[in-house]
Design a protein around this motif. Structure first.
Motif, PDB file in Angstrom:
ATOM      1  N   UNK A   1      -6.191 -38.765  64.665  1.00 57.06           N
ATOM      2  CA  UNK A   1      -6.153 -37.460  64.049  1.00 57.06           C
ATOM      3  C   UNK A   1      -7.248 -36.588  64.663  1.00 57.06           C
ATOM      4  N   UNK A   2      -6.877 -35.394  65.057  1.00 51.79           N
ATOM      5  CA  UNK A   2      -7.856 -34.422  65.546  1.00 51.79           C
ATOM      6  C   UNK A   2      -8.021 -33.355  64.467  1.00 51.79           C
ATOM      7  N   UNK A   3      -9.261 -33.009  64.207  1.00 48.84           N
ATOM      8  CA  UNK A   3      -9.556 -31.997  63.183  1.00 48.84           C
ATOM      9  C   UNK A   3     -10.761 -31.178  63.613  1.00 48.84           C
ATOM     10  N   UNK A   4     -11.010 -30.118  62.870  1.00 56.37           N
ATOM     11  CA  UNK A   4     -12.170 -29.270  63.126  1.00 56.37           C
ATOM     12  C   UNK A   4     -13.430 -29.987  62.638  1.00 56.37           C
ATOM     13  N   UNK A   5     -14.456 -29.956  63.443  1.00 50.19           N
ATOM     14  CA  UNK A   5     -15.728 -30.583  63.070  1.00 50.19           C
ATOM     15  C   UNK A   5     -16.318 -29.882  61.856  1.00 50.19           C
ATOM     16  N   UNK A   6     -17.099 -30.639  61.107  1.00 47.78           N
ATOM     17  CA  UNK A   6     -17.822 -30.108  59.956  1.00 47.78           C
ATOM     18  C   UNK A   6     -19.295 -30.475  60.117  1.00 47.78           C
ATOM     19  N   UNK A   7     -20.126 -29.718  59.462  1.00 47.78           N
ATOM     20  CA  UNK A   7     -21.569 -30.004  59.560  1.00 47.78           C
ATOM     21  C   UNK A   7     -21.898 -31.419  59.090  1.00 47.78           C
ATOM     22  N   UNK A   8     -21.137 -31.925  58.123  1.00 50.80           N
ATOM     23  CA  UNK A   8     -21.404 -33.278  57.622  1.00 50.80           C
ATOM     24  C   UNK A   8     -21.105 -34.357  58.665  1.00 50.80           C
ATOM     25  N   UNK A   9     -20.435 -33.982  59.767  1.00 48.65           N
ATOM     26  CA  UNK A   9     -20.161 -34.919  60.856  1.00 48.65           C
ATOM     27  C   UNK A   9     -21.364 -35.108  61.780  1.00 48.65           C
ATOM     28  N   UNK A  10     -22.406 -34.350  61.574  1.00 44.63           N
ATOM     29  CA  UNK A  10     -23.526 -34.322  62.525  1.00 44.63           C
ATOM     30  C   UNK A  10     -24.093 -35.705  62.833  1.00 44.63           C
ATOM     31  N   UNK A  11     -24.283 -36.533  61.833  1.00 44.89           N
ATOM     32  CA  UNK A  11     -24.885 -37.851  62.070  1.00 44.89           C
ATOM     33  C   UNK A  11     -24.010 -38.686  63.005  1.00 44.89           C
ATOM     34  N   UNK A  12     -22.705 -38.687  62.761  1.00 48.81           N
ATOM     35  CA  UNK A  12     -21.799 -39.491  63.606  1.00 48.81           C
ATOM     36  C   UNK A  12     -21.701 -38.910  65.022  1.00 48.81           C
ATOM     37  N   UNK A  13     -21.633 -37.588  65.137  1.00 50.28           N
ATOM     38  CA  UNK A  13     -21.563 -36.975  66.460  1.00 50.28           C
ATOM     39  C   UNK A  13     -22.837 -37.257  67.244  1.00 50.28           C
ATOM     40  N   UNK A  14     -23.949 -37.222  66.565  1.00 45.13           N
ATOM     41  CA  UNK A  14     -25.229 -37.534  67.215  1.00 45.13           C
ATOM     42  C   UNK A  14     -25.275 -38.999  67.648  1.00 45.13           C
ATOM     43  N   UNK A  15     -24.666 -39.872  66.863  1.00 41.62           N
ATOM     44  CA  UNK A  15     -24.583 -41.289  67.218  1.00 41.62           C
ATOM     45  C   UNK A  15     -23.792 -41.469  68.522  1.00 41.62           C
ATOM     46  N   UNK A  16     -22.728 -40.689  68.691  1.00 41.47           N
ATOM     47  CA  UNK A  16     -21.941 -40.743  69.929  1.00 41.47           C
ATOM     48  C   UNK A  16     -22.731 -40.145  71.085  1.00 41.47           C
ATOM     49  N   UNK A  17     -23.429 -39.054  70.834  1.00 45.15           N
ATOM     50  CA  UNK A  17     -24.140 -38.319  71.886  1.00 45.15           C
ATOM     51  C   UNK A  17     -25.417 -39.021  72.360  1.00 45.15           C
ATOM     52  N   UNK A  18     -26.111 -39.695  71.445  1.00 49.94           N
ATOM     53  CA  UNK A  18     -27.423 -40.293  71.744  1.00 49.94           C
ATOM     54  C   UNK A  18     -27.439 -41.112  73.043  1.00 49.94           C
ATOM     55  N   UNK A  38     -28.443 -30.806  65.146  1.00 53.88           N
ATOM     56  CA  UNK A  38     -27.030 -30.990  65.488  1.00 53.88           C
ATOM     57  C   UNK A  38     -26.129 -30.230  64.509  1.00 53.88           C
ATOM     58  N   UNK A  39     -26.483 -30.246  63.235  1.00 52.09           N
ATOM     59  CA  UNK A  39     -25.727 -29.452  62.243  1.00 52.09           C
ATOM     60  C   UNK A  39     -25.748 -27.982  62.626  1.00 52.09           C
ATOM     61  N   UNK A  40     -26.907 -27.490  63.034  1.00 49.39           N
ATOM     62  CA  UNK A  40     -27.033 -26.085  63.441  1.00 49.39           C
ATOM     63  C   UNK A  40     -26.152 -25.790  64.655  1.00 49.39           C
ATOM     64  N   UNK A  41     -26.092 -26.716  65.601  1.00 52.26           N
ATOM     65  CA  UNK A  41     -25.251 -26.523  66.784  1.00 52.26           C
ATOM     66  C   UNK A  41     -23.778 -26.413  66.395  1.00 52.26           C
ATOM     67  N   UNK A  42     -23.340 -27.271  65.491  1.00 46.71           N
ATOM     68  CA  UNK A  42     -21.947 -27.219  65.026  1.00 46.71           C
ATOM     69  C   UNK A  42     -21.679 -25.876  64.348  1.00 46.71           C
ATOM     70  N   UNK A  43     -22.553 -25.493  63.433  1.00 44.71           N
ATOM     71  CA  UNK A  43     -22.394 -24.233  62.699  1.00 44.71           C
ATOM     72  C   UNK A  43     -22.349 -23.042  63.642  1.00 44.71           C
ATOM     73  N   UNK A  44     -23.260 -23.003  64.588  1.00 42.99           N
ATOM     74  CA  UNK A  44     -23.336 -21.895  65.540  1.00 42.99           C
ATOM     75  C   UNK A  44     -22.062 -21.814  66.387  1.00 42.99           C
ATOM     76  N   UNK A  45     -21.616 -22.933  66.899  1.00 42.91           N
ATOM     77  CA  UNK A  45     -20.419 -22.954  67.740  1.00 42.91           C
ATOM     78  C   UNK A  45     -19.202 -22.461  66.977  1.00 42.91           C
ATOM     79  N   UNK A  46     -19.006 -22.959  65.759  1.00 44.04           N
ATOM     80  CA  UNK A  46     -17.802 -22.627  64.990  1.00 44.04           C
ATOM     81  C   UNK A  46     -17.717 -21.157  64.574  1.00 44.04           C
ATOM     82  N   UNK A  47     -18.797 -20.417  64.699  1.00 41.18           N
ATOM     83  CA  UNK A  47     -18.728 -18.974  64.414  1.00 41.18           C
ATOM     84  C   UNK A  47     -17.823 -18.261  65.405  1.00 41.18           C
ATOM     85  N   UNK A  48     -17.714 -18.806  66.625  1.00 43.32           N
ATOM     86  CA  UNK A  48     -16.955 -18.133  67.679  1.00 43.32           C
ATOM     87  C   UNK A  48     -15.945 -19.029  68.378  1.00 43.32           C
ATOM     88  N   UNK A  49     -16.273 -20.307  68.533  1.00 40.86           N
ATOM     89  CA  UNK A  49     -15.475 -21.197  69.376  1.00 40.86           C
ATOM     90  C   UNK A  49     -15.048 -22.461  68.623  1.00 40.86           C
TER      91      UNK A  49
END
Length: 193
Positions: A1-18, A38-49
């Motif tokens: 399943x593909x979905x839009x990222x949420x700020x609460x995903x930050x910990x898992x996304x950071x785990x992948x990125x680390x 990472x939460x801030x990055x998600x929030x900032x991106x979703x404002x436009x992209x």
């Protein structure tokens, strides 16, 4: 399943990125950002992209997002793409699925060009396999430029390449056709699985 990222995903996304930061030269970031950053990055991106994640069995296995290619208005029709997939998801279609969903969203926004900035090895390298370049070529990106020895990580110099894919047409006057639509305006039109 593909979905839009949420700020609460930050910990898992950071785990992948680390490990991309600590073990590879795929990203030229040196320090692992905090979960809050990472939460801030998600929030900032979703404002436009778009910022999308793929889940398998309820677990996020990869993510993709777009950002401004350059800040000047003349570049509005181009974006820079970024993708990160957990190691176990490599070569299983996760990256392709994420990029297809990203391109769908970008087309709805009116984006014409997807640009990828990719770290490039200068020969055999334990920190940087050539997989990213081959992956993008497979998806229809073409090499448009190479900067030599422009990044330094793990006590060695790295090149950086730009790859590009046209995802829309290029009318004589794009402003007359449509202005770029921010992601929040098109998110409900996405056909995500």
């Amino acid at each position: 399943m593909i979905r839009i990222a949420q700020e609460k995903d930050a910990a898992r996304l950071l785990e992948i990125y680390r490990p991309y930061i600590t073990d590879t030269a795929i990203t030229f970031e040196y320090e692992v950002p905090s979960e809050d950053e990472f939460r801030k990055r998600i929030r900032y991106t979703l404002k436009t992209y778009p910022y999308l994640v793929e889940e398998q069995g309820g677990r996020i296995v990869g993510y993709v997002y777009a950002g401004a290619f350059k800040e000047r208005a003349a570049y509005d029709w181009a974006v820079e793409t970024s993708i990160y997939v957990e190691k176990e998801g490599h070569r299983h279609g996760v990256g392709r699925d994420l990029y297809e969903a990203l391109e769908q969203a970008l087309k709805l926004q009116g984006i014409r060009n997807a640009e990828a900035c990719i770290a490039a090895p200068r020969g055999e390298d334990p920190y940087l396999p050539p997989d990213s370049i081959a992956f993008h070529e497979h998806l229809g990106y073409r090499l448009v430029g190479r900067f030599e020895k422009c990044a330094y990580k793990f006590d060695r110099w790295y090149d950086m390449v730009w790859m590009e894919k046209f995802i829309g047409d290029h009318p004589e006057e794009p402003g007359a056709v449509a202005k770029i639509r921010p992601f929040p305006e098109i998110r409900d039109q996405l056909d995500l699985n």
